[in-house]
Motif scaffolding. Structure first.
Motif, PDB file in Angstrom:
ATOM      1  N   PRO A 290       0.836  -1.199   0.000  1.00  0.00           N
ATOM      2  CA  PRO A 290       0.000   0.000   0.000  1.00  0.00           C
ATOM      3  C   PRO A 290       0.874   1.254   0.000  1.00  0.00           C
ATOM      4  CG  PRO A 290      -0.703  -1.550   1.702  1.00  0.00           C
ATOM      5  CD  PRO A 290       0.612  -2.039   1.188  1.00  0.00           C
ATOM      6  N   MET A 291       0.552   2.199  -0.874  1.00  0.00           N
ATOM      7  CA  MET A 291       1.322   3.439  -0.965  1.00  0.00           C
ATOM      8  C   MET A 291       0.366   4.621  -0.935  1.00  0.00           C
ATOM      9  SD  MET A 291       4.364   2.450  -3.638  1.00  0.00           S
ATOM     10  CE  MET A 291       3.322   1.543  -4.777  1.00  0.00           C
ATOM     11  N   PRO A 292       0.048   5.136   0.246  1.00  0.00           N
ATOM     12  CA  PRO A 292      -0.900   6.249   0.357  1.00  0.00           C
ATOM     13  C   PRO A 292      -0.450   7.501  -0.378  1.00  0.00           C
ATOM     14  CG  PRO A 292      -0.503   5.220   2.504  1.00  0.00           C
ATOM     15  CD  PRO A 292       0.499   4.654   1.563  1.00  0.00           C
ATOM     16  N   GLY A 293       0.856   7.610  -0.586  1.00  0.00           N
ATOM     17  CA  GLY A 293       1.355   8.800  -1.264  1.00  0.00           C
ATOM     18  C   GLY A 293       1.040   8.848  -2.747  1.00  0.00           C
ATOM     19  N   GLY A 294       0.607   7.731  -3.304  1.00  0.00           N
ATOM     20  CA  GLY A 294       0.195   7.723  -4.698  1.00  0.00           C
ATOM     21  C   GLY A 294       1.263   7.341  -5.698  1.00  0.00           C
ATOM     22  N   ALA A 295       2.436   6.926  -5.261  1.00  0.00           N
ATOM     23  CA  ALA A 295       3.477   6.498  -6.193  1.00  0.00           C
ATOM     24  C   ALA A 295       3.031   5.233  -6.921  1.00  0.00           C
ATOM     25  CB  ALA A 295       4.784   6.239  -5.451  1.00  0.00           C
ATOM     26  N   GLU A 296       3.377   5.131  -8.192  1.00  0.00           N
ATOM     27  CA  GLU A 296       2.960   3.971  -8.983  1.00  0.00           C
ATOM     28  C   GLU A 296       3.779   2.729  -8.652  1.00  0.00           C
ATOM     29  OE1 GLU A 296       2.998   4.874 -13.094  1.00  0.00           O
ATOM     30  OE2 GLU A 296       1.469   6.443 -12.961  1.00  0.00           O
ATOM     31  N   SER A 297       5.047   2.910  -8.351  1.00  0.00           N
ATOM     32  CA  SER A 297       5.899   1.757  -8.050  1.00  0.00           C
ATOM     33  C   SER A 297       7.086   2.209  -7.225  1.00  0.00           C
ATOM     34  CB  SER A 297       6.382   1.086  -9.342  1.00  0.00           C
ATOM     35  OG  SER A 297       7.180   1.999 -10.104  1.00  0.00           O
ATOM     36  N   LEU A 298       7.786   1.227  -6.671  1.00  0.00           N
ATOM     37  CA  LEU A 298       8.969   1.490  -5.870  1.00  0.00           C
ATOM     38  C   LEU A 298      10.193   0.917  -6.561  1.00  0.00           C
ATOM     39  CD1 LEU A 298       7.700   0.597  -2.275  1.00  0.00           C
ATOM     40  CD2 LEU A 298       8.097   2.885  -3.192  1.00  0.00           C
ATOM     41  N   ASN A 299      11.322   1.510  -6.297  1.00  0.00           N
ATOM     42  CA  ASN A 299      12.589   0.935  -6.712  1.00  0.00           C
ATOM     43  C   ASN A 299      12.706  -0.478  -6.148  1.00  0.00           C
ATOM     44  OD1 ASN A 299      15.485   0.420  -5.508  1.00  0.00           O
ATOM     45  ND2 ASN A 299      15.776   1.592  -7.375  1.00  0.00           N
ATOM     46  N   ALA A 300      13.313  -1.386  -6.927  1.00  0.00           N
ATOM     47  CA  ALA A 300      13.382  -2.792  -6.525  1.00  0.00           C
ATOM     48  C   ALA A 300      14.039  -2.961  -5.167  1.00  0.00           C
ATOM     49  CB  ALA A 300      14.145  -3.593  -7.578  1.00  0.00           C
ATOM     50  N   GLY A 301      15.112  -2.222  -4.913  1.00  0.00           N
ATOM     51  CA  GLY A 301      15.784  -2.337  -3.631  1.00  0.00           C
ATOM     52  C   GLY A 301      14.913  -1.867  -2.483  1.00  0.00           C
ATOM     53  N   VAL A 302      14.161  -0.787  -2.697  1.00  0.00           N
ATOM     54  CA  VAL A 302      13.278  -0.261  -1.654  1.00  0.00           C
ATOM     55  C   VAL A 302      12.134  -1.236  -1.399  1.00  0.00           C
ATOM     56  CG1 VAL A 302      11.709   1.602  -1.026  1.00  0.00           C
ATOM     57  CG2 VAL A 302      13.869   2.125  -2.171  1.00  0.00           C
ATOM     58  N   ALA A 303      11.513  -1.744  -2.478  1.00  0.00           N
ATOM     59  CA  ALA A 303      10.392  -2.679  -2.328  1.00  0.00           C
ATOM     60  C   ALA A 303      10.816  -3.927  -1.577  1.00  0.00           C
ATOM     61  CB  ALA A 303       9.843  -3.049  -3.708  1.00  0.00           C
ATOM     62  N   ALA A 304      11.973  -4.468  -1.928  1.00  0.00           N
ATOM     63  CA  ALA A 304      12.459  -5.661  -1.230  1.00  0.00           C
ATOM     64  C   ALA A 304      12.710  -5.360   0.242  1.00  0.00           C
ATOM     65  CB  ALA A 304      13.743  -6.170  -1.889  1.00  0.00           C
ATOM     66  N   GLY A 305      13.246  -4.177   0.538  1.00  0.00           N
ATOM     67  CA  GLY A 305      13.507  -3.810   1.920  1.00  0.00           C
ATOM     68  C   GLY A 305      12.232  -3.716   2.749  1.00  0.00           C
ATOM     69  N   VAL A 306      11.163  -3.171   2.148  1.00  0.00           N
ATOM     70  CA  VAL A 306       9.889  -3.050   2.864  1.00  0.00           C
ATOM     71  C   VAL A 306       9.344  -4.439   3.225  1.00  0.00           C
ATOM     72  CG1 VAL A 306       7.479  -2.339   2.637  1.00  0.00           C
ATOM     73  CG2 VAL A 306       9.304  -0.815   1.849  1.00  0.00           C
ATOM     74  N   VAL A 307       9.350  -5.348   2.269  1.00  0.00           N
ATOM     75  CA  VAL A 307       8.803  -6.688   2.511  1.00  0.00           C
ATOM     76  C   VAL A 307       9.688  -7.470   3.484  1.00  0.00           C
ATOM     77  CG1 VAL A 307       8.045  -8.831   1.434  1.00  0.00           C
ATOM     78  CG2 VAL A 307       7.767  -6.675   0.222  1.00  0.00           C
ATOM     79  N   LEU A 308      10.998  -7.329   3.363  1.00  0.00           N
ATOM     80  CA  LEU A 308      11.898  -8.019   4.288  1.00  0.00           C
ATOM     81  C   LEU A 308      11.711  -7.525   5.715  1.00  0.00           C
ATOM     82  CD1 LEU A 308      15.070  -8.097   2.046  1.00  0.00           C
ATOM     83  CD2 LEU A 308      13.905 -10.115   2.948  1.00  0.00           C
ATOM     84  N   TYR A 309      11.465  -6.232   5.863  1.00  0.00           N
ATOM     85  CA  TYR A 309      11.211  -5.701   7.211  1.00  0.00           C
ATOM     86  C   TYR A 309       9.952  -6.327   7.794  1.00  0.00           C
ATOM     87  CZ  TYR A 309       9.384  -2.710  10.846  1.00  0.00           C
ATOM     88  OH  TYR A 309       8.847  -2.262  12.027  1.00  0.00           O
ATOM     89  N   GLU A 310       8.887  -6.416   6.983  1.00  0.00           N
ATOM     90  CA  GLU A 310       7.643  -6.997   7.464  1.00  0.00           C
ATOM     91  C   GLU A 310       7.839  -8.469   7.831  1.00  0.00           C
ATOM     92  OE1 GLU A 310       3.548  -7.428   8.441  1.00  0.00           O
ATOM     93  OE2 GLU A 310       4.925  -5.719   8.313  1.00  0.00           O
ATOM     94  N   ALA A 311       8.626  -9.179   7.030  1.00  0.00           N
ATOM     95  CA  ALA A 311       8.903 -10.587   7.335  1.00  0.00           C
ATOM     96  C   ALA A 311       9.680 -10.714   8.637  1.00  0.00           C
ATOM     97  CB  ALA A 311       9.682 -11.227   6.182  1.00  0.00           C
ATOM     98  N   ALA A 312      10.696  -9.873   8.821  1.00  0.00           N
ATOM     99  CA  ALA A 312      11.492  -9.916  10.048  1.00  0.00           C
ATOM    100  C   ALA A 312      10.638  -9.555  11.265  1.00  0.00           C
ATOM    101  CB  ALA A 312      12.685  -8.968   9.932  1.00  0.00           C
ATOM    102  N   ARG A 313       9.730  -8.596  11.103  1.00  0.00           N
ATOM    103  CA  ARG A 313       8.860  -8.201  12.216  1.00  0.00           C
ATOM    104  C   ARG A 313       7.953  -9.350  12.631  1.00  0.00           C
ATOM    105  NH1 ARG A 313       3.869  -6.586  13.267  1.00  0.00           N
ATOM    106  NH2 ARG A 313       3.201  -6.946  11.113  1.00  0.00           N
ATOM    107  N   ARG A 314       7.385 -10.037  11.661  1.00  0.00           N
ATOM    108  CA  ARG A 314       6.488 -11.150  11.963  1.00  0.00           C
ATOM    109  C   ARG A 314       7.249 -12.306  12.601  1.00  0.00           C
ATOM    110  NH1 ARG A 314       1.450 -11.735   9.335  1.00  0.00           N
ATOM    111  NH2 ARG A 314       0.781  -9.860   8.229  1.00  0.00           N
ATOM    112  N   ARG A 315       8.431 -12.581  12.127  1.00  0.00           N
ATOM    113  CA  ARG A 315       9.208 -13.704  12.658  1.00  0.00           C
ATOM    114  C   ARG A 315       9.728 -13.422  14.053  1.00  0.00           C
ATOM    115  NH1 ARG A 315      12.158 -16.799   7.935  1.00  0.00           N
ATOM    116  NH2 ARG A 315      10.559 -16.671   6.340  1.00  0.00           N
ATOM    117  N   ALA A 316       9.933 -12.159  14.367  1.00  0.00           N
ATOM    118  CA  ALA A 316      10.441 -11.803  15.696  1.00  0.00           C
ATOM    119  C   ALA A 316       9.390 -12.068  16.762  1.00  0.00           C
ATOM    120  CB  ALA A 316      10.874 -10.348  15.728  1.00  0.00           C
TER     121      ALA A 316
END
Length: 316
Positions: A290-316
C-alpha cells in the motif's frame, strides 16, 4: 501276546518333545531400549523423509560454484572508482599502476589500501593499460576483480534448514541495474535473509558496482544464479517454500500476508515491467505494498527492503 504288548507300548501321540526355551527374549523384552532417536532418524517420520529428500538433492545437484564461473576478470578503471572499490572491500586480486604516474592523494591511498589487503601490485606502461581497458580513461589505475563466486539456489535453502530456520530468500526477476542488486543484498543481510537469486541471463550480476552498493554485506550474504527462474521457483515450492510475488495489482496487501511467517521466497520484478508472465503465474501469492502517497511503483531495492522488514517483524 508279545505282539499285543509291542502295540500297547508303541508311541501314538503326535505331541513334540520339550519346546526350546525363550533364550531370555521375554526378559530382554522388559528391558529399556535406550533413548528415543531423533525424529530425523526414525523411519517413516516426516523429518526423516525430509532429511532423505535433502540428501538425495545434495547427491544429484552440482557442487556450489565456488571459485567463480569461467570468464574474464572485471576491470575497475579510474582513480576515484578504484579507491572507492578498495574502500568497500571489493574482492580484487591485482592493482595495475602506470609507470611514472603522478603520485597524488588518490594514488597514494589506492596503493596503501592495496598493500594492506595483500593485493598484487603490478607496474605497467600506459600503452599496456590502454590495451587492457580498450582505451578507457583509466588515469593510471586499473583494478582487476575476478568473477564472483555464485552459489547454487538449493544451497540457500539447505543452509537455512541446517540452522533450523525457515528460509527467507529474495529472487530478482528482470533486474538489470547492479546497484539495485547490491541494495537488495544489503537489505537481505540487514533483515536476516538467507540469500538472493538472480537469473543467469539478461539480469544484473555481482559486479564491482553491485558489491560497492551492498556496502560489504555481499561478503556474508550469498547470491545464487538460476538457469531458469520459473523452474527454480517450482523447485523451492517442492521444498515447502511459499512463492510471493510483488505486484502493483496484487490480490493481497502486504500486512495481510501470513505466509511471511514461514519459509518463503520473495520475487521482485523490474520497476517498469514488473514480474514476467511465467514467473507471475508460478507465484502462490501476488502481493501489493500500500502506498498512500500515490506512487505507482517502488525501486526494486526499496520494495524488497519493505517486505523483508515486514517478514522480520512477523518472525520476531
Amino acid at each position: 501276546m508279545a505282539g499285543n504288548s509291542q502295540r500297547r507300548n508303541r508311541r501314538t501321540s503326535n505331541k513334540k518333545g520339550a519346546t526350546v526355551g525363550s533364550g531370555g527374549q521375554r526378559r530382554r523384552g522388559l528391558e529399556g531400549k535406550g533413548p528415543t532417536p531423533p525424529a530425523s532418524a526414525r523411519k517413516g517420520h516426516v523429518k526423516n523423509r525430509l532429511a532423505n529428500a535433502k540428501a538425495k538433492q545434495s547427491a544429484r545437484r552440482p557442487a556450489p560454484r565456488r571459485g567463480g564461473p569461467k570468464g574474464p576478470n572485471e576491470l575497475v578503471v579510474g582513480r576515484n572508482s578504484v579507491v572507492e572499490a578498495l574502500r568497500e572491500g571489493v574482492p580484487a586480486k591485482t592493482l595495475y599502476v602506470q609507470q611514472y604516474l603522478d603520485n597524488d592523494e588518490r594514488v597514494r591511498e589506492a596503493l596503501q589500501l592495496a598493500t594492506d589487503k595483500g593485493l598484487n601490485l603490478m607496474e605497467a606502461p600506459r600503452p599496456e593499460l590502454d590495451r587492457m581497458t580498450n582505451g578507457l580513461n583509466h588515469q593510471g589505475l586499473v583494478l582487476s576483480v575476478p568473477p564472483y563466486d555464485y552459489a547454487h539456489p538449493e544451497d540457500l535453502t539447505a543452509a537455512a534448514f541446517d540452522d533450523g530456520e525457515d528460509p527467507l530468500i529474495v529472487a530478482l526477476d528482470g533486474i538489470t541495474d547492479p546497484r539495485n542488486l547490491g541494495a537488495v543484498v544489503r537489505s537481505v543481510s540487514a533483515f536476516g535473509g538467507h540469500g538472493v537469486v538472480v537469473p543467469e541471463r539478461r539480469a544484473a550480476g555481482m559486479t564491482a558496482s553491485a558489491w560497492k552498493t551492498s556496502a560489504g554485506t555481499a561478503a556474508r550474504t550469498p547470491v545464487a544464479r538460476a538457469t531458469n527462474m520459473t523452474r527454480m521457483l517450482e523447485s523451492y515450492q517442492k521444498e515447502g517454500l511459499m512463492v510471493v510475488g510483488l505486484a502493483a495489482d496484487g490480490d493481497v496487501e502486504l500486512h495481510e500476508l501470513e505466509a511471511l511467517e514461514g519459509p518463503v521466497v520473495i520475487v521482485v520484478g523490474s520497476e517498469g515491467k514488473g514480474l514476467s508472465r511465467l514467473v507471475g503465474e508460478t507465484c502462490d501469492f501476488r502481493v501489493r505494498i500500500p502506498m498512500p502517497g500515490g506512487a505507482e511503483s517502488l525501486n526494486a531495492g526499496v520494495a524488497a527492503g519493505v517486505v523483508l522488514y515486514e517478514a522480520a517483524r512477523r518472525r520476531a
